[in-house]
Design an enzyme around this catalytic site. Structure first.
Site, PDB file in Angstrom:
ATOM      1  N   GLU A 435       4.652   8.557  -1.806  1.00  0.00           N
ATOM      2  CA  GLU A 435       4.188   9.769  -1.124  1.00  0.00           C
ATOM      3  C   GLU A 435       5.195  10.199  -0.063  1.00  0.00           C
ATOM      4  O   GLU A 435       4.884  10.265   1.125  1.00  0.00           O
ATOM      5  CB  GLU A 435       2.818   9.534  -0.506  1.00  0.00           C
ATOM      6  CG  GLU A 435       1.779   9.213  -1.537  1.00  0.00           C
ATOM      7  CD  GLU A 435       0.346   9.449  -1.074  1.00  0.00           C
ATOM      8  OE1 GLU A 435       0.147   9.745   0.108  1.00  0.00           O
ATOM      9  OE2 GLU A 435      -0.558   9.338  -1.909  1.00  0.00           O
ATOM     10  N   GLU A 510      -1.733   5.468  -7.715  1.00  0.00           N
ATOM     11  CA  GLU A 510      -2.875   5.347  -6.796  1.00  0.00           C
ATOM     12  C   GLU A 510      -3.999   6.223  -7.311  1.00  0.00           C
ATOM     13  O   GLU A 510      -3.787   7.413  -7.599  1.00  0.00           O
ATOM     14  CB  GLU A 510      -2.514   5.786  -5.368  1.00  0.00           C
ATOM     15  CG  GLU A 510      -1.756   4.735  -4.600  1.00  0.00           C
ATOM     16  CD  GLU A 510      -1.446   5.127  -3.153  1.00  0.00           C
ATOM     17  OE1 GLU A 510      -2.261   5.815  -2.508  1.00  0.00           O
ATOM     18  OE2 GLU A 510      -0.356   4.731  -2.692  1.00  0.00           O
TER      19      GLU A 510
HETATM   20  C1  GAL Z   1      -2.221   7.307   0.195  1.00  0.00           C
HETATM   21  C2  GAL Z   1      -1.201   6.315   0.688  1.00  0.00           C
HETATM   22  C3  GAL Z   1      -1.836   4.970   0.950  1.00  0.00           C
HETATM   23  C4  GAL Z   1      -3.112   5.135   1.717  1.00  0.00           C
HETATM   24  C5  GAL Z   1      -4.053   6.007   0.944  1.00  0.00           C
HETATM   25  C6  GAL Z   1      -5.382   6.189   1.644  1.00  0.00           C
HETATM   26  O1  GAL Z   1      -1.799   8.583   0.530  1.00  0.00           O
HETATM   27  O2  GAL Z   1      -0.155   6.154  -0.234  1.00  0.00           O
HETATM   28  O3  GAL Z   1      -0.950   4.161   1.658  1.00  0.00           O
HETATM   29  O4  GAL Z   1      -2.816   5.676   2.950  1.00  0.00           O
HETATM   30  O5  GAL Z   1      -3.445   7.268   0.806  1.00  0.00           O
HETATM   31  O6  GAL Z   1      -6.165   7.124   0.969  1.00  0.00           O
END
Ligand code: GAL
Length: 929
Positions: A435, A510
């Protein structure tokens, strides 16, 4: 340089093997450190380190001053073993860092943001001539290291492993001292990172001609059942002359049998030169590494000089092939594997980031128990032991770099990670960014991704590179990256992306970021409670079930990694203080499963599953939404044994009923092809009666970890899912409690119960007139001329019953009598008798100023620049920790016990009004490391 190759016959090999014993040593260096807090900017509170006329950046050894000095007295510091995380020992504070879980450390807390560690160690005189290294798996963070006062270097990142060659500066046959200063005043990540030497330390000894750290690269090409194992070996010559040597590689199977051997390569290296030797080992009918059978081989590399083995290096490998297909996903050994992964940070309840290996193993077992086959080490290089365990247990890993960058320095950081980890069969992808909002969508992102990818390929041509991208899919980084990483379906259309880039493999790096509190079924923002039902975290976002359905239905998606496997400290989104841990985990901070785990278990593995939520302690008149997670064809629900109907389970789904609550039991029966397979029942529980302790093991190796689950039951033995009793724990025998937890994101209770150490540095004693000191002088007569010296220290409070005071005395003369507030503490203490320490009677101490008088025969300077010591040492104050205690949260608490000896451990739990619980664990005398 000349180079030739000769084939070595097996009997010569056996001969070489037997000579090789004890050639290379790797000794664990975790035990017996001393620890104290320094200070980031107040020099006097940082032991005046770096304040001398010549500093450590200018003069070898001479400049190592303050706590880095060779002769610094650290006896009054706290003695401990690493891995150690001092952040987890700190209280919570609303003013502390939100993203680091509100632990009172780091920005805004300078008094506890610098930690010093010192350790003395002996090096044998027979080691002279060897190459000796100190290897750190990781120190959080910005560490500086000195050995014998020599400054060795600085490692800014808390996640990199680093190593120092200390051969030249050691005192052979004598004591040596290492000092480490860690500074967490600045944060690296937006999540809890711990503080201190939180990973292992090793002492490594090799011969002058040797394979350097991470100096081999072994990878395989597999055709049918046969493998060609390619071995690249680096050799360095740290002797003072050139050497002709041979390199031989043998492939050894898990039973220790030599399976195949390379040819012996011969080369010559000048002093300080290094080279790389490449060879091949052919293996017929190779035993492959796979998830079901994580079979490991070892490549034993031997360096010989004149037929004698001078170094022996072992590389543990798994023979396997990996392939990402843009349309069909991921393949291991030619077989399709859908990646069922979780993202994880590296902290756990009680211990923070100081995670014993056994605990890492336990966490991986928890993940595997619901069918997960992969983890992403977000967002940093993991501890090497995590990868070793993934190799052994059959888990796949996306190994992530810390900072995206393309300067030489940034690329070198990535190189260190890849070189360290490229022999692990578990590692399948290098992740070079996460990100990167500033660049992921633009040209700079595209260029940087391309550069890092090209660079990674030079160091490891066998694995692809991935970036986890949250925005601008179809632009920027996503155009150049080898493997697209989707961070969250909310940010775009994966089908559209696949159409646009039909040749690009994709992973869901993710997904989820759903908020759940274990054991909670009614949302309550005042209490910071999220429900454990799988609901959308925000409008437009996706539930875990919706995410999984998306990924399982599309072959071009190699799999998905849920954010996260375990809750972690920090990022308590959507709340702020007093929530201190995240809500994202499929499991809580203790690794207790939330209900979502059973959804995944139903569809991520093949064994029958049936799980009902919620518990059955409600009030008459309540209507309860009952969910069943199961992979059975049909599930029938019963309220107090009356059927509420049978429902067919949709693949990758769950079932739900609205049930008017009636005290008694709610029961589900799972059927496959009409046949009863499983039953799951939740009963309304009665009054709490007994405390129950359940351990994951009955025997432990010394140093091993026992994970103990604590709950309370009613008189019929039913677990009470709503219990919140406060429990006290007592341990006896060969073990200690290293942490407690309960998975409650808003718990501000203590997690670690350790004694508190304070050092009172005594000011320099001044010479005063003998007549001015009020002490009994009649017995001071002697044959030396005595002088009176005086100093004092201040106590802000009266010493309390939990405190003990020890004076680590430093001689100010050849002989001295020491008085504290007029009381004679010791008489005629001789400097030549060595270090002295005295227990102080607390009744002699008072609030305010305390006077010290020393009647001494003071040291005289030998040279005009000498300054004989006038500081009579340090007083150490130890305040005993409170009794270990922890409240149950939604019926559960966790106690983590570490074995430290041999025999039996007895753990007892008590709580007012309940029958005590007890458990025994046997400890064997085998070290677990
Ligand atoms: C993403 C990030 C993670 C965590 C997550 C929480 O944007 O890569 O490290 O912060 O969000 O929702």
């Amino acid at each position: 340089m000349k180079k030739s190759s000769i084939v070595i016959i097996t009997c010569l090999l056996i001969n070489i093997l037997s000579q090789a014993q004890g050639i290379r040593e790797r000794v664990n260096f975790d035990d017996n450190w001393y620890f104290a807090f320094g200070h980031p900017f107040n020099k006097s509170r940082d032991f005046n380190t770096g304040t001398s006329y010549f500093t450590y950046l200018a003069k070898a050894r001479y400049g190592g001053d303050g706590a880095a000095a060779i002769d610094f007295d650290h006896r009054a510091w706290r003695k401990l073993n690493v891995p150690h995380d001092w952040a987890v020992e700190m209280p919570f504070d609303s003013k502390a860092s939100h993203s680091h879980g509100y632990k009172a450390v780091g920005p805004g807390f300078p008094d506890v943001s610098v930690g010093w560690y010192r350790k003395t160690f002996k090096i044998d005189s027979t080691d002279l001539g060897k190459q000796i290294f100190l290897d750190f798996d990781g120190v959080s963070r910005d560490s500086k290291v000195w050995v014998n006062g020599h400054y060795l270097g600085n490692e800014p990142s808390g996640y990199q492993s680093f190593s120092y060659n200390i051969s030249d500066i050691l005192n052979y046959g004598e004591e040596n001292v290492v000092a480490v200063r860690a500074d967490v005043s600045m944060e690296e990540g937006w999540y809890y990172e711990g503080a201190g030497i939180y990973r292992h330390v090793w002492l490594r000894k090799t011969s002058g001609l040797h394979v350097p750290k991470d100096g081999t690269f072994v990878y395989s090409e597999i055709k049918d059942n046969d493998a060609l194992v390619r071995v690249e070996v680096e050799v360095v010559n740290k002797e003072n002359h050139s050497i002709e040597f041979g390199v031989l590689n043998q492939l050894v199977d898990a039973e220790g049998k030599v399976v195949a051997t390379s040819v012996n390569d011969v080369d010559t290296l000048d002093a300080m030169a290094h080279t790389q030797m490449k060879s091949e080992i052919k293996v017929n009918d190779a035993h492959l590494w796979s998830l079901k059978d994580p079979y490991l081989h070892t490549v034993l590399t031997q360096i010989t000089v004149g037929g004698k083995v001078v170094d022996e290096y072992r590389t543990r490998i798994g023979i396997r092939s990996i392939r990402f297909d843009a349309n069909k996903g991921f393949f291991l050994n030619g077989e399709h594997v859908k990646l069922k992964g979780t993202n994880n940070h590296q902290d756990h309840a009680g211990v923070g980031c100081a995670m014993p290996d056994d605990l890492i193993r336990w966490r991986l077992q928890q993940l595997k128990s619901f069918g997960s086959n992969a983890i992403r080490s977000s967002h940093n290089p993991p501890t090497p032991e995590l990868l070793q365990l993934c190799d052994e247990m059959g888990m796949l890993v996306i190994d992530e770099n810390r900072l995206m960058g393309t300067t030489e320095k940034a690329l070198h950081e990535m190189e260190r990670l890849i070189r360290r980890d490229r022999n692990h069969p578990s590692v399948i992808v290098w992740s070079v960014g996460n990100e990167e909002w500033g660049i992921e969508w633009n040209e700079i992102g595209a260029r940087m991704t391309q550069t890092m990818q090209n660079f990674a390929r030079q160091i490891d041509p066998t694995r692809p590179v991935n970036v986890a991208i949250s925005g601008g899919w179809g632009q920027g980084s996503s155009t150049s990256v080898e493997i697209m990483g989707f961070n969250y379906l909310i940010h775009g259309d994966t089908d559209e992306f696949h159409q646009q880039f039909p040749d690009k493999p994709c992973i869901g790096t993710e997904e989820g970021s759903t908020y759940t509190t274990r054991g909670v079924y009614i949302e309550d923002d005042e209490k910071h409670y999220k429900t454990a039902y799988d609901v959308k975290p925000l409008p437009g976002w996706f539930t875990i079930q919706e995410c999984w359905k998306h990924y399982i239905e599309r072959d071009y998606l190699s799999g998905m990694f849920i954010w996260t496997g375990f809750d972690y400290r920090g990022e308590p989104t959507p709340y702020v203080w007093p929530s201190v841990t995240s809500y994202f985990g499929m499991m809580d901070l203790c690794g207790f499963p939330k209900d979502n785990v059973y959804y995944l278990k139903s569809w991520w593995q093949d064994k029958p599953v049936l799980h009902l939520l919620p518990h059955w302690n409600w009030h008459d008149g309540d209507t309860i939404n009952v969910w069943a997670y199961s992979n059975c064809n049909e599930v029938e629900l019963f309220l107090n044994n009356k059927s509420l109907g049978k429902k067919a389970m949709e693949p990758n789904g769950h079932l739900a009923w609205n049930v008017p609550f009636k005290s008694g039991s709610i029961k589900a029966i799972g059927y496959n092809n009409g046949k009863k397979v499983l039953t799951c029942e939740r009963k309304t529980t009665g009054k709490a009666k007994n405390i129950q302790l359940v351990c994951n093991k009955t025997t432990l190796n010394n140093n091993g970890i026992a994970m103990i689950t604590v709950d309370v039951t009613d008189k019929r033995g039913n677990h009470i899912a709503t219990a919140d009793h406060l429990l006290e724990f007592e341990i006896e025998g060969a073990g200690k409690i290293i942490g407690v937890g309960n998975g409650n994101p808003t718990s501000l209770e203590k997690e670690v119960f350790v004694d508190t150490y304070l050092q009172i540095e005594l000011p320099k004693a001044e010479l005063v007139d003998m007549d001015s000191v009020e002490i009994e002088k009649s017995n001071l007569k002697g044959d030396v001329e005595l002088k009176a010296m005086r100093t004092s220290f201040t106590l802000n409070d009266i010493p309390n019953a939990e405190q003990s005071y020890t004076w680590y005395y430093k001689h100010v003369g050849n002989q001295q009598s020491i008085y504290l507030n007029g009381h004679l503490l010791r008489e005629k203490v001789l400097a030549k008798a060595g270090d002295a320490q005295f227990a102080i009677d607390k009744n002699w101490l008072k609030m305010g100023e305390n006077n010290i008088v020393v009647i001494a025969d003071p040291f005289k300077p030998k040279n005009k620049w000498d300054e004989p010591n006038k500081i009579p040492g340090v007083i150490q104050v130890i305040t005993k920790s409170e009794k270990v205690h922890r409240r149950l949260f939604k019926g559960l608490a966790q106690v983590i016990v570490q074995a430290d000896g041999e025999g039996e451990i007895n753990l007892k739990a008590t709580s007012e009004g309940l029958e005590a619980g007890e458990i025994k664990i046997v400890v064997k005398n085998t070290i677990d490391r």
